[in-house]
Design a protein around this motif. Structure first.
Motif, PDB file in Angstrom:
ATOM      1  N   PRO A   1      10.716   1.891  98.341  1.00  0.00           N
ATOM      2  CA  PRO A   1      12.021   1.719  98.868  1.00  0.00           C
ATOM      3  C   PRO A   1      12.083   1.509 100.410  1.00  0.00           C
ATOM      4  O   PRO A   1      11.149   1.776 101.152  1.00  0.00           O
ATOM      5  N   GLU A   2      13.320   0.852 100.817  1.00  0.00           N
ATOM      6  CA  GLU A   2      13.567   0.766 102.240  1.00  0.00           C
ATOM      7  C   GLU A   2      14.080   1.874 102.710  1.00  0.00           C
ATOM      8  O   GLU A   2      14.312   2.277 103.918  1.00  0.00           O
ATOM      9  N   LEU A   3      14.777   2.732 101.827  1.00  0.00           N
ATOM     10  CA  LEU A   3      15.530   3.915 102.256  1.00  0.00           C
ATOM     11  C   LEU A   3      15.608   4.834 100.969  1.00  0.00           C
ATOM     12  O   LEU A   3      15.648   4.396  99.779  1.00  0.00           O
ATOM     13  N   LEU A   4      15.387   5.957 101.497  1.00  0.00           N
ATOM     14  CA  LEU A   4      15.451   7.132 100.427  1.00  0.00           C
ATOM     15  C   LEU A   4      16.636   7.781 100.696  1.00  0.00           C
ATOM     16  O   LEU A   4      17.056   8.440 101.664  1.00  0.00           O
ATOM     17  N   PHE A   5      17.639   8.144  99.793  1.00  0.00           N
ATOM     18  CA  PHE A   5      18.541   9.126  99.698  1.00  0.00           C
ATOM     19  C   PHE A   5      18.359  10.273  99.070  1.00  0.00           C
ATOM     20  O   PHE A   5      17.841  10.301  97.802  1.00  0.00           O
ATOM     21  N   TYR A   6      18.289  11.434  99.579  1.00  0.00           N
ATOM     22  CA  TYR A   6      18.012  12.805  99.075  1.00  0.00           C
ATOM     23  C   TYR A   6      19.273  13.433  98.721  1.00  0.00           C
ATOM     24  O   TYR A   6      20.020  13.937  99.813  1.00  0.00           O
ATOM     25  N   VAL A   7      19.459  13.952  97.529  1.00  0.00           N
ATOM     26  CA  VAL A   7      20.496  14.574  96.807  1.00  0.00           C
ATOM     27  C   VAL A   7      19.822  15.866  96.853  1.00  0.00           C
ATOM     28  O   VAL A   7      19.381  16.378  95.813  1.00  0.00           O
ATOM     29  N   ALA A   8      20.266  16.814  97.954  1.00  0.00           N
ATOM     30  CA  ALA A   8      19.390  17.895  98.053  1.00  0.00           C
ATOM     31  C   ALA A   8      20.302  19.234  97.695  1.00  0.00           C
ATOM     32  O   ALA A   8      20.836  20.297  98.403  1.00  0.00           O
ATOM     33  N   GLY A   9      20.568  19.163  96.287  1.00  0.00           N
ATOM     34  CA  GLY A   9      21.245  20.459  95.655  1.00  0.00           C
ATOM     35  C   GLY A   9      20.761  21.797  96.055  1.00  0.00           C
ATOM     36  O   GLY A   9      19.458  22.150  96.114  1.00  0.00           O
ATOM     37  N   ALA A  10      21.612  22.773  96.482  1.00  0.00           N
ATOM     38  CA  ALA A  10      21.082  23.928  96.778  1.00  0.00           C
ATOM     39  C   ALA A  10      21.001  24.943  95.372  1.00  0.00           C
ATOM     40  O   ALA A  10      20.633  26.016  95.318  1.00  0.00           O
ATOM     41  N   ASP A  11      21.582  24.336  94.186  1.00  0.00           N
ATOM     42  CA  ASP A  11      21.851  25.134  92.951  1.00  0.00           C
ATOM     43  C   ASP A  11      20.591  25.335  92.173  1.00  0.00           C
ATOM     44  O   ASP A  11      20.630  26.199  91.021  1.00  0.00           O
ATOM     45  N   PRO A  12      19.231  24.916  92.531  1.00  0.00           N
ATOM     46  CA  PRO A  12      18.220  25.501  91.811  1.00  0.00           C
ATOM     47  C   PRO A  12      17.857  26.934  92.029  1.00  0.00           C
ATOM     48  O   PRO A  12      16.996  27.571  91.687  1.00  0.00           O
ATOM     49  N   TYR A  13      18.572  27.300  93.212  1.00  0.00           N
ATOM     50  CA  TYR A  13      18.281  28.981  93.703  1.00  0.00           C
ATOM     51  C   TYR A  13      18.548  29.747  92.685  1.00  0.00           C
ATOM     52  O   TYR A  13      19.400  29.946  91.767  1.00  0.00           O
ATOM     53  N   ARG A  14      17.897  30.849  92.448  1.00  0.00           N
ATOM     54  CA  ARG A  14      17.543  31.989  91.448  1.00  0.00           C
ATOM     55  C   ARG A  14      18.923  32.610  91.357  1.00  0.00           C
ATOM     56  O   ARG A  14      19.285  33.351  90.252  1.00  0.00           O
ATOM     57  N   GLU A  15      19.759  32.624  92.487  1.00  0.00           N
ATOM     58  CA  GLU A  15      21.045  33.428  92.461  1.00  0.00           C
ATOM     59  C   GLU A  15      22.219  32.462  92.214  1.00  0.00           C
ATOM     60  O   GLU A  15      23.156  32.880  92.576  1.00  0.00           O
ATOM     61  N   ASP A  16      21.845  31.358  91.748  1.00  0.00           N
ATOM     62  CA  ASP A  16      23.080  30.480  91.532  1.00  0.00           C
ATOM     63  C   ASP A  16      23.912  30.559  90.234  1.00  0.00           C
ATOM     64  O   ASP A  16      23.335  31.123  89.199  1.00  0.00           O
ATOM     65  N   GLN A  17      25.234  30.738  90.566  1.00  0.00           N
ATOM     66  CA  GLN A  17      26.161  30.890  89.168  1.00  0.00           C
ATOM     67  C   GLN A  17      26.195  29.691  88.135  1.00  0.00           C
ATOM     68  O   GLN A  17      26.718  30.036  86.964  1.00  0.00           O
ATOM     69  N   LEU A  18      25.896  28.634  88.672  1.00  0.00           N
ATOM     70  CA  LEU A  18      26.005  27.518  87.700  1.00  0.00           C
ATOM     71  C   LEU A  18      24.607  26.808  87.523  1.00  0.00           C
ATOM     72  O   LEU A  18      24.490  25.942  86.805  1.00  0.00           O
ATOM     73  N   GLY A  19      23.565  27.541  87.744  1.00  0.00           N
ATOM     74  CA  GLY A  19      22.283  27.105  87.588  1.00  0.00           C
ATOM     75  C   GLY A  19      21.336  28.255  86.878  1.00  0.00           C
ATOM     76  O   GLY A  19      21.714  29.264  86.817  1.00  0.00           O
ATOM     77  N   GLY A  20      20.381  27.555  86.163  1.00  0.00           N
ATOM     78  CA  GLY A  20      19.532  28.400  85.517  1.00  0.00           C
ATOM     79  C   GLY A  20      18.169  28.473  85.816  1.00  0.00           C
ATOM     80  O   GLY A  20      17.190  28.687  85.090  1.00  0.00           O
ATOM     81  N   LEU A  21      17.820  27.812  87.092  1.00  0.00           N
ATOM     82  CA  LEU A  21      16.547  28.014  87.382  1.00  0.00           C
ATOM     83  C   LEU A  21      16.295  29.207  88.339  1.00  0.00           C
ATOM     84  O   LEU A  21      16.907  29.841  88.586  1.00  0.00           O
ATOM     85  N   ALA A  22      14.985  29.489  88.761  1.00  0.00           N
ATOM     86  CA  ALA A  22      14.616  30.732  89.574  1.00  0.00           C
ATOM     87  C   ALA A  22      13.927  30.510  91.174  1.00  0.00           C
ATOM     88  O   ALA A  22      13.148  31.221  91.248  1.00  0.00           O
ATOM     89  N   LEU A  23      14.386  29.299  91.661  1.00  0.00           N
ATOM     90  CA  LEU A  23      13.372  28.915  92.852  1.00  0.00           C
ATOM     91  C   LEU A  23      14.243  30.208  93.996  1.00  0.00           C
ATOM     92  O   LEU A  23      15.279  30.372  93.997  1.00  0.00           O
TER      93      LEU A  23
END
Ligand SMILES: [Zn+2]
Length: 312
Positions: free
Chosen positions: A225-247
């Motif tokens: 790529p000539e440009l990377l767009f990073y969609v940096a969601g904070a919701d893989p966090y283990r305390e997230d209410q709408l996520g089910g991962l445990a980072l």
């Protein structure tokens, strides 16, 4: 003082009150970046709203008309999961303008971050999941239209699959989309990205980072790529209410550093958009997003992608 610009506008806040989508996070992130001495006032740029012409490169005329005239059906409004208002539309057009500016500044400076945006569930003919219009897609189409770049990669680590991104860029050989997300979570169905990584419930730092690294390696092998767009969601966090991962917070910071390291080593400018984050404590979501900016600063200070992109 940061080695790149942050794009922010007070109008990003939708003042939704007790809504699970904490739109107050944008000004909280800005305040924390200043309080912690990560950024100074001079690091911030205010965006102009996207033009309707910009939005129409991604979204249908009918949908844009309904948004601007307040004529969405009740079902369409429910699907957004945020209450319709004129202010909502203004905020979304501003966020899209913010991502356009972030993309432009990234091409110029090597790095830039929109302290907003990342509305990756918005599709050409409808919005859903708190996403009204797709700011990142609008930015990519605008930069292509301007002749500023042709080939973009979207790396999306929000816990929810980037279905809007997948639909907009499906079959487009100039835009490579990589989404790492929880398999058993919204959206259903998941239209195919260039590369989708369906993660099992409850995955932790070590396993996640190994999977991310493997797929970043593959993505940069497959596409330049000539440009990377990073969609940096904070919701893989283990305390997230709408996520089910445990980072953990530490794991999320390592995730960001890994993405930035790949971009830097491949000489690719990076534009960041924030995307989701629904931690029980809004302050945790804010800390995770601030962590992304800190990781970008640390990577930018190593400088390689800037030098290489300027040499082109
Ligand atoms: Zn999400």
């Amino acid at each position: 003082m940061l080695p790149f610009k942050l794009i922010y506008h007070d109008g990003y806040d939708l003042n939704l009150g007790a809504h699970v989508f904490p739109s107050q996070k944008y000004h909280m992130i800005r305040d924390k970046l200043l309080e912690d001495g990560v950024a100074t006032q001079d690091d911030f740029l205010a965006p102009q709203p996207a033009t309707d012409e910009d939005v129409l490169r991604v979204h249908s005329q009918e949908y844009v008309y309904k948004l601007k005239n307040g004529s969405l059906s009740r079902t369409e409004e429910m699907r957004l999961e945020v209450p319709y208002s004129k202010k909502l539309i203004e905020a979304c057009w501003l966020a899209a303008g913010g991502s356009i500016l972030a993309g432009r500044r990234a091409l110029q400076d090597g790095w830039a971050a929109n302290i907003g945006g990342g509305f990756h569930h918005a599709c050409p003919d409808h919005g859903e999941g708190f996403c009204v219009i797709h700011d990142v897609a609008i930015a990519i189409r605008r930069l292509q239209f301007d002749g500023a770049m042709e080939r973009a990669m979207v790396v999306d680590t929000d816990v929810h699959q980037g279905n809007g991104t997948a639909v907009v860029f499906g079959g487009d050989g100039n835009v490579y989309t990589l989404s790492l997300h929880q398999e058993h979570n919204y959206p259903f169905p998941k239209p195919p990205s260039t590369m989708d990584v369906d993660l099992p419930d409850g995955i932790g730092d070590e396993e996640y980072l190994a999977i991310l690294e493997k797929h970043l390696h593959q993505a940069f092998h497959d596409f330049s790529p000539e440009l990377l767009f990073y969609v940096a969601g904070a919701d893989p966090y283990r305390e997230d209410q709408l996520g089910g991962l445990a980072l953990t917070m530490e794991g999320l910071a390592q995730r960001d550093a890994l993405v930035f390291d790949y971009a830097r080593r491949n000489g690719v400018p990076v534009a960041i958009a924030l995307a989701g984050g629904y931690a029980r404590r809004v302050a945790d979501t804010v800390d995770i997003h601030v962590g992304t900016i800190v990781a970008a600063r640390d990577a930018a200070q190593q400088g390689a992608n800037r030098i290489k992109s300027q040499a082109k």
